[in-house]
Design a protein around this motif. Sequence first.
Motif, short mmCIF file in Angstrom:
data_model
loop_
_atom_site.label_atom_id
_atom_site.label_comp_id
_atom_site.label_asym_id
_atom_site.label_seq_id
_atom_site.Cartn_x
_atom_site.Cartn_y
_atom_site.Cartn_z
N VAL A 1 -2.33 -5.95 -2.90
CA VAL A 1 -2.63 -5.79 -1.48
C VAL A 1 -3.59 -6.91 -1.09
O VAL A 1 -4.57 -7.19 -1.79
CB VAL A 1 -3.27 -4.42 -1.20
CG1 VAL A 1 -3.66 -4.28 0.26
CG2 VAL A 1 -2.33 -3.31 -1.63
N THR B 1 0.83 -1.21 0.00
CA THR B 1 0.00 0.00 0.00
C THR B 1 0.86 1.26 0.00
O THR B 1 1.94 1.28 0.57
CB THR B 1 -0.93 0.07 1.24
OG1 THR B 1 -0.15 0.03 2.43
CG2 THR B 1 -1.93 -1.07 1.23
N LEU C 1 -7.72 1.47 1.41
CA LEU C 1 -6.43 0.99 0.93
C LEU C 1 -6.16 1.47 -0.49
O LEU C 1 -7.04 1.38 -1.36
CB LEU C 1 -6.42 -0.55 0.92
CG LEU C 1 -6.73 -1.20 2.27
CD1 LEU C 1 -7.22 -2.62 2.06
CD2 LEU C 1 -5.51 -1.17 3.14
N GLY D 1 -3.28 0.70 -3.34
CA GLY D 1 -2.11 -0.07 -3.72
C GLY D 1 -1.06 0.80 -4.39
O GLY D 1 -1.38 1.75 -5.11
N HIS E 1 -2.82 3.70 3.61
CA HIS E 1 -3.66 2.77 4.37
C HIS E 1 -4.27 3.55 5.53
O HIS E 1 -3.59 3.84 6.51
CB HIS E 1 -2.83 1.59 4.88
CG HIS E 1 -3.66 0.52 5.53
ND1 HIS E 1 -3.14 -0.70 5.84
CD2 HIS E 1 -4.96 0.48 5.94
CE1 HIS E 1 -4.08 -1.45 6.40
NE2 HIS E 1 -5.19 -0.74 6.48
#
Length: 149
Positions: free
Chosen positions: A139, A61, A127, A129, A64
């Motif tokens: 992820v 990530t 999230l 990535g 996050h």
Amino acid sequence: MSLYFVGNARHAEQAERMRALEAAGVCLFCPEQLDAEPAAGLVASTDEWTVRRNDFPYAGTKLHLLVVPRRHVTDLVDLPDAVLAQFWPLVRSLREEFDLTYYGLGARCGDPACTGGTIAHVHVHLLVGDVDDPGHEPVRLKLSSRRSN
């Protein structure tokens, strides 16, 4: 159900912190603790929600965030409708603030010993990535686990 499920910790430091919080009877995501944490990880806060950067972000990530209700529940649908109604506008504001063109949301509801989670206080992972990383791996959000550990 215990407050923390150490068997799903991804880092030794995370597991150590969870054991200490469990022993003290402290919920990391309840307002008293969230408000006492250093403001460095704080992204946004409303009367009903707090958004913080994850101290232990998932591999792969570049962003996050944890979107945490300021009420101690283990299931999103147990939140009052008025609280739930504030969720999507908050996510929209995060999308705008971070200029997100892609992201994922994930939540685990119920006993963390079964959901793959670590804490019995529901929260939503936002999230993003790191797809520009040449070695990028997708992820992974764990959504189940065995109770025994």
